[in-house]
Design a protein around this motif. Structure first.
Motif, PDB file in Angstrom:
ATOM      1  N   MET A   1       0.881  -1.306   0.014  1.00  0.00           N
ATOM      2  CA  MET A   1      -0.023  -0.155   0.110  1.00  0.00           C
ATOM      3  C   MET A   1       1.021   1.137  -0.129  1.00  0.00           C
ATOM      4  O   MET A   1       1.121   1.893   1.126  1.00  0.00           O
ATOM      5  N   PRO A   2       1.308   1.645  -0.998  1.00  0.00           N
ATOM      6  CA  PRO A   2       2.333   2.710  -1.239  1.00  0.00           C
ATOM      7  C   PRO A   2       1.628   4.096  -0.896  1.00  0.00           C
ATOM      8  O   PRO A   2       0.387   4.244  -1.505  1.00  0.00           O
ATOM      9  N   PHE A   3       2.057   5.197  -0.059  1.00  0.00           N
ATOM     10  CA  PHE A   3       1.396   6.290  -0.030  1.00  0.00           C
ATOM     11  C   PHE A   3       2.494   7.315  -0.351  1.00  0.00           C
ATOM     12  O   PHE A   3       3.502   7.546  -0.241  1.00  0.00           O
ATOM     13  N   ILE A   4       1.663   8.361  -1.087  1.00  0.00           N
ATOM     14  CA  ILE A   4       2.352   9.626  -1.581  1.00  0.00           C
ATOM     15  C   ILE A   4       1.797  10.836  -0.770  1.00  0.00           C
ATOM     16  O   ILE A   4       0.775  11.037  -0.900  1.00  0.00           O
ATOM     17  N   PRO A   5       2.727  11.415   0.327  1.00  0.00           N
ATOM     18  CA  PRO A   5       2.189  12.328   0.992  1.00  0.00           C
ATOM     19  C   PRO A   5       1.896  13.714   0.003  1.00  0.00           C
ATOM     20  O   PRO A   5       2.661  14.173  -0.669  1.00  0.00           O
ATOM     21  N   ALA A   6       0.964  14.433   0.479  1.00  0.00           N
ATOM     22  CA  ALA A   6       0.830  15.697   0.004  1.00  0.00           C
ATOM     23  C   ALA A   6      -0.220  16.601   0.796  1.00  0.00           C
ATOM     24  O   ALA A   6      -0.907  16.047   1.686  1.00  0.00           O
ATOM     25  N   HIS A   7      -0.200  17.970   0.564  1.00  0.00           N
ATOM     26  CA  HIS A   7      -1.075  18.763   1.516  1.00  0.00           C
ATOM     27  C   HIS A   7      -2.118  19.496   0.484  1.00  0.00           C
ATOM     28  O   HIS A   7      -2.995  20.185   0.921  1.00  0.00           O
ATOM     29  N   GLN A   8      -2.010  19.586  -0.824  1.00  0.00           N
ATOM     30  CA  GLN A   8      -2.903  19.934  -1.603  1.00  0.00           C
ATOM     31  C   GLN A   8      -3.519  18.886  -2.585  1.00  0.00           C
ATOM     32  O   GLN A   8      -2.953  18.238  -3.100  1.00  0.00           O
ATOM     33  N   PRO A   9      -4.827  18.874  -2.672  1.00  0.00           N
ATOM     34  CA  PRO A   9      -5.598  17.832  -3.585  1.00  0.00           C
ATOM     35  C   PRO A   9      -5.303  18.117  -5.156  1.00  0.00           C
ATOM     36  O   PRO A   9      -5.342  19.140  -5.344  1.00  0.00           O
ATOM     37  N   PRO A  10      -5.335  17.091  -5.797  1.00  0.00           N
ATOM     38  CA  PRO A  10      -4.939  17.177  -7.042  1.00  0.00           C
ATOM     39  C   PRO A  10      -6.383  17.681  -7.964  1.00  0.00           C
ATOM     40  O   PRO A  10      -7.394  17.846  -7.191  1.00  0.00           O
ATOM     41  N   THR A  11      -6.071  17.980  -8.925  1.00  0.00           N
ATOM     42  CA  THR A  11      -7.136  18.611  -9.630  1.00  0.00           C
ATOM     43  C   THR A  11      -8.316  17.833  -9.879  1.00  0.00           C
ATOM     44  O   THR A  11      -9.564  17.942  -9.613  1.00  0.00           O
ATOM     45  N   GLN A  12      -7.987  16.454 -10.292  1.00  0.00           N
ATOM     46  CA  GLN A  12      -9.014  15.551 -10.200  1.00  0.00           C
ATOM     47  C   GLN A  12      -8.856  14.355  -9.339  1.00  0.00           C
ATOM     48  O   GLN A  12      -7.916  13.612  -9.173  1.00  0.00           O
ATOM     49  N   THR A  13      -9.681  14.428  -8.110  1.00  0.00           N
ATOM     50  CA  THR A  13      -9.633  13.531  -7.051  1.00  0.00           C
ATOM     51  C   THR A  13     -10.485  12.180  -7.283  1.00  0.00           C
ATOM     52  O   THR A  13     -10.985  12.192  -8.130  1.00  0.00           O
ATOM     53  N   THR A  14     -10.030  11.431  -6.662  1.00  0.00           N
ATOM     54  CA  THR A  14     -10.383   9.851  -6.766  1.00  0.00           C
ATOM     55  C   THR A  14     -12.024   9.958  -6.278  1.00  0.00           C
ATOM     56  O   THR A  14     -12.326  10.444  -5.363  1.00  0.00           O
ATOM     57  N   ALA A  15     -12.898   9.004  -7.049  1.00  0.00           N
ATOM     58  CA  ALA A  15     -14.235   8.893  -6.533  1.00  0.00           C
ATOM     59  C   ALA A  15     -14.342   8.200  -5.159  1.00  0.00           C
ATOM     60  O   ALA A  15     -15.101   8.814  -4.324  1.00  0.00           O
ATOM     61  N   LEU A  16     -13.669   7.462  -4.752  1.00  0.00           N
ATOM     62  CA  LEU A  16     -13.303   7.038  -3.448  1.00  0.00           C
ATOM     63  C   LEU A  16     -12.050   7.127  -2.794  1.00  0.00           C
ATOM     64  O   LEU A  16     -11.406   7.494  -3.412  1.00  0.00           O
ATOM     65  N   ALA A  47     -23.898  15.401   4.771  1.00  0.00           N
ATOM     66  CA  ALA A  47     -23.591  16.871   4.440  1.00  0.00           C
ATOM     67  C   ALA A  47     -22.235  17.255   5.173  1.00  0.00           C
ATOM     68  O   ALA A  47     -22.295  17.845   6.521  1.00  0.00           O
ATOM     69  N   ILE A  48     -21.309  17.039   4.751  1.00  0.00           N
ATOM     70  CA  ILE A  48     -20.178  17.772   5.431  1.00  0.00           C
ATOM     71  C   ILE A  48     -19.770  19.117   5.428  1.00  0.00           C
ATOM     72  O   ILE A  48     -19.439  19.618   4.112  1.00  0.00           O
ATOM     73  N   ASP A  49     -20.045  19.788   6.361  1.00  0.00           N
ATOM     74  CA  ASP A  49     -20.084  21.243   6.445  1.00  0.00           C
ATOM     75  C   ASP A  49     -18.466  21.443   7.271  1.00  0.00           C
ATOM     76  O   ASP A  49     -18.257  22.728   7.401  1.00  0.00           O
ATOM     77  N   ALA A  50     -17.804  20.441   7.571  1.00  0.00           N
ATOM     78  CA  ALA A  50     -16.312  20.694   8.196  1.00  0.00           C
ATOM     79  C   ALA A  50     -15.362  20.689   7.188  1.00  0.00           C
ATOM     80  O   ALA A  50     -15.428  20.140   6.228  1.00  0.00           O
ATOM     81  N   PRO A  51     -14.333  21.430   7.507  1.00  0.00           N
ATOM     82  CA  PRO A  51     -13.210  21.531   6.501  1.00  0.00           C
ATOM     83  C   PRO A  51     -12.394  20.262   6.444  1.00  0.00           C
ATOM     84  O   PRO A  51     -12.375  19.707   7.203  1.00  0.00           O
ATOM     85  N   ARG A  52     -12.237  19.945   5.213  1.00  0.00           N
ATOM     86  CA  ARG A  52     -11.577  18.447   5.185  1.00  0.00           C
ATOM     87  C   ARG A  52     -10.097  19.100   4.898  1.00  0.00           C
ATOM     88  O   ARG A  52      -9.727  19.976   4.297  1.00  0.00           O
ATOM     89  N   HIS A  53      -9.247  17.960   5.452  1.00  0.00           N
ATOM     90  CA  HIS A  53      -7.581  18.310   5.024  1.00  0.00           C
ATOM     91  C   HIS A  53      -7.219  17.046   4.192  1.00  0.00           C
ATOM     92  O   HIS A  53      -7.293  15.830   4.687  1.00  0.00           O
ATOM     93  N   TYR A  54      -6.377  17.434   3.031  1.00  0.00           N
ATOM     94  CA  TYR A  54      -5.804  16.487   2.231  1.00  0.00           C
ATOM     95  C   TYR A  54      -4.512  15.647   2.684  1.00  0.00           C
ATOM     96  O   TYR A  54      -3.503  16.775   3.260  1.00  0.00           O
ATOM     97  N   LEU A  55      -4.404  14.614   2.862  1.00  0.00           N
ATOM     98  CA  LEU A  55      -3.286  14.036   3.335  1.00  0.00           C
ATOM     99  C   LEU A  55      -2.415  13.401   2.279  1.00  0.00           C
ATOM    100  O   LEU A  55      -0.949  13.293   2.618  1.00  0.00           O
ATOM    101  N   GLY A  56      -2.828  12.926   1.114  1.00  0.00           N
ATOM    102  CA  GLY A  56      -1.958  12.372  -0.026  1.00  0.00           C
ATOM    103  C   GLY A  56      -2.675  11.315  -0.746  1.00  0.00           C
ATOM    104  O   GLY A  56      -3.937  11.436  -0.506  1.00  0.00           O
ATOM    105  N   ARG A  57      -2.093  10.319  -1.196  1.00  0.00           N
ATOM    106  CA  ARG A  57      -2.817   9.478  -1.825  1.00  0.00           C
ATOM    107  C   ARG A  57      -1.934   8.126  -1.422  1.00  0.00           C
ATOM    108  O   ARG A  57      -0.993   7.700  -1.303  1.00  0.00           O
ATOM    109  N   LEU A  58      -3.025   7.132  -0.802  1.00  0.00           N
ATOM    110  CA  LEU A  58      -2.486   5.704  -0.346  1.00  0.00           C
ATOM    111  C   LEU A  58      -3.137   4.589  -1.284  1.00  0.00           C
ATOM    112  O   LEU A  58      -4.452   4.626  -1.724  1.00  0.00           O
ATOM    113  N   ASP A  59      -2.411   3.849  -1.897  1.00  0.00           N
ATOM    114  CA  ASP A  59      -2.861   2.734  -2.729  1.00  0.00           C
ATOM    115  C   ASP A  59      -3.774   3.509  -3.866  1.00  0.00           C
ATOM    116  O   ASP A  59      -4.587   2.513  -4.316  1.00  0.00           O
ATOM    117  N   GLY A  60      -3.462   4.514  -4.460  1.00  0.00           N
ATOM    118  CA  GLY A  60      -4.069   4.798  -5.601  1.00  0.00           C
ATOM    119  C   GLY A  60      -5.498   5.644  -5.081  1.00  0.00           C
ATOM    120  O   GLY A  60      -6.204   6.316  -6.165  1.00  0.00           O
TER     121      GLY A  60
END
Length: 269
Positions: A1-16, A47-60
């Motif tokens: 399960m490779p993990f790529i850390p990041a703090h900004q989400p990509p332009t196209q995020t994964t559906a899941l 309905a998520i009204d709380a801010p989400r924080h992006y962590l990166g991408r795990l296993d795609g």
């Protein structure tokens, strides 16, 4: 399960995505009979009204963390430590990362210099004061861990807050202006009254309670008799490597440190 850390989400995020959701500092797990997480659609959390924080991408799959006021239907609250003990290593590390990011965000909503409400930085994980420019990054607190040994024996101790019967290596936070090596020598002498030599680096582990970086060493006993520090150490003693008391599980670096040192000492005998 490779993990790529990041703090900004990509332009196209994964559906899941992997969602590390907390309520009152407890992690949400599915109510179904499972002790782990799987990629989910964000709509499962309502309905998520709380801010989400992006962590990166795990296993795609993209990884997110957020805090809610209450658990949505189909989810249950679990103490973070208990959840981490059941997770595979990649999820354990990400759960700890998520908890620390949320705690940093909660604790720095206002500037620590002038009290002005802070704003999230657009290009990095930090919060900036619009009035005085003070920038707050996620806090990391370095702490040393030292397993003291002598021929055939380990020095183990228990603090008052430990689980009944549990003993571990010595540990303490690094003070300003102090090296890790100086911290080891000081903490060991303060907590149990002995001196050490021949420090050997073992490894490190991020520990989200609340934002520690545990740096573990082995250290050979150099002299002194055990005198437990009042209010810090409930009991400390030398234990033969074949007759150890209860020790931490392997999900913590203390569990690895003690077991690996025992194996190393047994090989040398």
């Amino acid at each position: 399960m490779p993990f790529i850390p990041a703090h900004q989400p990509p332009t196209q995020t994964t559906a899941l995505g992997w969602h590390f959701v907390f309520v009152d500092h407890q992690l949400l797990l599915p109510e179904a009979d499972t002790d782990t997480l799987a990629p989910q659609a964000p709509t499962l959390f309502g309905a998520i009204d709380a801010p989400r924080h992006y962590l990166g991408r795990l296993d795609g799959h993209d990884c997110w963390t957020l805090a809610l006021a209450e658990a949505p239907p189909g989810w249950r609250r679990v103490p973070l430590r208990a959840a981490m003990m059941q997770f595979p290593a990649p999820l354990m590390a990400l759960a700890g990362r998520a908890a620390q990011v949320l705690e940093w965000d909660r604790a720095h909503r206002f500037c620590g210099v002038c009290g002005t409400p802070t704003q999230a930085h657009e290009r990095e994980r930090s919060r900036v004061c619009p009035a005085c420019g003070h920038t707050a990054y996620p806090r990391i607190s370095p702490a040393m861990m030292a397993l003291v040994w002598r021929e055939g024996e380990l020095l183990l101790a228990r603090a008052p807050h430990f689980a009944p019967g549990m003993y571990s290596a010595l540990a303490g936070f690094v003070e300003p202006g102090e090296s890790l090596e100086d911290c080891v020598a000081r903490e060991v002498e303060e907590e149990v009254g002995v001196q050490v030599k021949n420090l050997r680096y073992f490894g490190s582990q991020s520990w989200p309670f609340p934002h520690s970086l545990m740096v573990a060493f082995t250290a050979e006993w150099a002299g002194g008799e055990i005198v437990p520090q009042a209010d810090e150490i409930e009991h400390a003693a030398w234990y033969r490597i074949g007759e150890l008391p209860g020790i931490p599980p392997r999900f913590s670096i203390a569990g690895h440190l003690i077991r690996d040192q025992v194996a190393s000492m047994q090989e040398r005998r």
